[in-house]
Scaffold this motif. Sequence first.
Motif, PDB file in Angstrom:
ATOM      1  N   GLY A 288      -4.992   0.434 -11.824  1.00  0.00           N
ATOM      2  CA  GLY A 288      -5.929  -0.466 -11.184  1.00  0.00           C
ATOM      3  C   GLY A 288      -7.338  -0.353 -11.722  1.00  0.00           C
TER       4      GLY A 288
ATOM      5  N   ARG B 209      -1.619  -6.246  -1.029  1.00  0.00           N
ATOM      6  CA  ARG B 209      -1.669  -6.617  -2.439  1.00  0.00           C
ATOM      7  C   ARG B 209      -1.123  -8.033  -2.595  1.00  0.00           C
ATOM      8  NH1 ARG B 209       0.225  -2.187  -6.785  1.00  0.00           N
ATOM      9  NH2 ARG B 209      -1.141  -1.033  -5.372  1.00  0.00           N
TER      10      ARG B 209
ATOM     11  N   VAL C 297      -1.827 -12.655  -8.451  1.00  0.00           N
ATOM     12  CA  VAL C 297      -2.937 -13.410  -9.017  1.00  0.00           C
ATOM     13  C   VAL C 297      -2.455 -14.336 -10.137  1.00  0.00           C
ATOM     14  CG1 VAL C 297      -5.136 -13.271 -10.244  1.00  0.00           C
ATOM     15  CG2 VAL C 297      -4.606 -11.596  -8.457  1.00  0.00           C
TER      16      VAL C 297
ATOM     17  N   GLY D 160     -13.078  -3.759 -15.237  1.00  0.00           N
ATOM     18  CA  GLY D 160     -13.646  -4.014 -13.933  1.00  0.00           C
ATOM     19  C   GLY D 160     -15.111  -3.611 -13.865  1.00  0.00           C
TER      20      GLY D 160
ATOM     21  N   TYR E 125      -7.784  -4.628  -9.044  1.00  0.00           N
ATOM     22  CA  TYR E 125      -6.851  -5.461  -9.796  1.00  0.00           C
ATOM     23  C   TYR E 125      -5.848  -4.562 -10.528  1.00  0.00           C
ATOM     24  CZ  TYR E 125      -9.473  -9.662  -8.796  1.00  0.00           C
ATOM     25  OH  TYR E 125     -10.057 -10.728  -8.144  1.00  0.00           O
ATOM     26  N   TYR E 126      -4.586  -4.875 -10.322  1.00  0.00           N
ATOM     27  CA  TYR E 126      -3.499  -4.085 -10.909  1.00  0.00           C
ATOM     28  C   TYR E 126      -2.702  -4.925 -11.899  1.00  0.00           C
ATOM     29  CZ  TYR E 126      -4.257  -0.923  -6.952  1.00  0.00           C
ATOM     30  OH  TYR E 126      -4.801  -0.061  -6.026  1.00  0.00           O
TER      31      TYR E 126
ATOM     32  N   TRP F  41      -0.821  -9.919 -12.979  1.00  0.00           N
ATOM     33  CA  TRP F  41      -1.978  -9.307 -12.327  1.00  0.00           C
ATOM     34  C   TRP F  41      -1.843  -9.511 -10.820  1.00  0.00           C
ATOM     35  CZ3 TRP F  41      -5.597  -6.279 -14.518  1.00  0.00           C
ATOM     36  CH2 TRP F  41      -5.752  -6.328 -15.910  1.00  0.00           C
ATOM     37  N   TYR F  42      -2.065  -8.426 -10.105  1.00  0.00           N
ATOM     38  CA  TYR F  42      -2.134  -8.456  -8.654  1.00  0.00           C
ATOM     39  C   TYR F  42      -3.496  -7.907  -8.253  1.00  0.00           C
ATOM     40  CZ  TYR F  42       2.906  -9.289  -8.173  1.00  0.00           C
ATOM     41  OH  TYR F  42       4.167  -9.832  -8.210  1.00  0.00           O
ATOM     42  N   ARG F  43      -3.871  -8.140  -7.018  1.00  0.00           N
ATOM     43  CA  ARG F  43      -5.116  -7.556  -6.522  1.00  0.00           C
ATOM     44  C   ARG F  43      -4.951  -7.153  -5.062  1.00  0.00           C
ATOM     45  NH1 ARG F  43      -9.018 -12.967  -6.541  1.00  0.00           N
ATOM     46  NH2 ARG F  43      -8.044 -14.043  -4.757  1.00  0.00           N
ATOM     47  N   GLN F  44      -5.749  -6.174  -4.680  1.00  0.00           N
ATOM     48  CA  GLN F  44      -5.730  -5.700  -3.302  1.00  0.00           C
ATOM     49  C   GLN F  44      -7.158  -5.510  -2.834  1.00  0.00           C
ATOM     50  OE1 GLN F  44      -3.279  -2.240  -2.568  1.00  0.00           O
ATOM     51  NE2 GLN F  44      -3.162  -2.734  -0.395  1.00  0.00           N
TER      52      GLN F  44
ATOM     53  N   ASP G 107     -13.080 -12.563  -4.459  1.00  0.00           N
ATOM     54  CA  ASP G 107     -12.361 -11.976  -5.594  1.00  0.00           C
ATOM     55  C   ASP G 107     -12.548 -10.466  -5.678  1.00  0.00           C
ATOM     56  OD1 ASP G 107     -13.352 -14.869  -7.502  1.00  0.00           O
ATOM     57  OD2 ASP G 107     -11.427 -14.496  -6.517  1.00  0.00           O
TER      58      ASP G 107
ATOM     59  N   ALA H 194     -11.813  -6.877  -5.289  1.00  0.00           N
ATOM     60  CA  ALA H 194     -10.538  -6.192  -5.068  1.00  0.00           C
ATOM     61  C   ALA H 194     -10.287  -5.212  -6.200  1.00  0.00           C
ATOM     62  CB  ALA H 194      -9.387  -7.206  -5.016  1.00  0.00           C
TER      63      ALA H 194
END
Length: 117
Positions: free
Chosen positions: A110, A45, A48, A9, A93-94, A36-39, A89, A91
């Motif tokens: 994250g 959350r 992605v 990141g 990212y997890y 991949w997820y993002r918040q 975009d 956020a």
Amino acid sequence: QVQLVESGGGLVPPGGSLRLSCVASRSIFGIYTISWYRQAPGKQREFVALITGVGSTKYATSVKGRFTISRDDTKNTVFLQMNTVQFEDTAVYYCNGNNEILKTEVWGQGTLVTVSS
């Protein structure tokens, strides 16, 4: 239980590119679906992209055509290549690992992506 660590990141300008990495503590070949997820700040959350143990992929509509998920099982790593990034975009990212056999899941800590000019 496998552990996941994200990296990659940072600050990127609109239209730029970034590659995120999710490294697993042991082999995930053929066993784990990695997502991949993002918040974003003040938001829930959201999903992605994912890649299954056999390499099938799925993307959220908002990133389809811009982001690419891939995996290198020799390095126990899943990548998220982010191209043509947009302000939206931004956020944390997890990385999420879902054991397809045991039906358990694990999250990474994250990594923050900030899109800014």
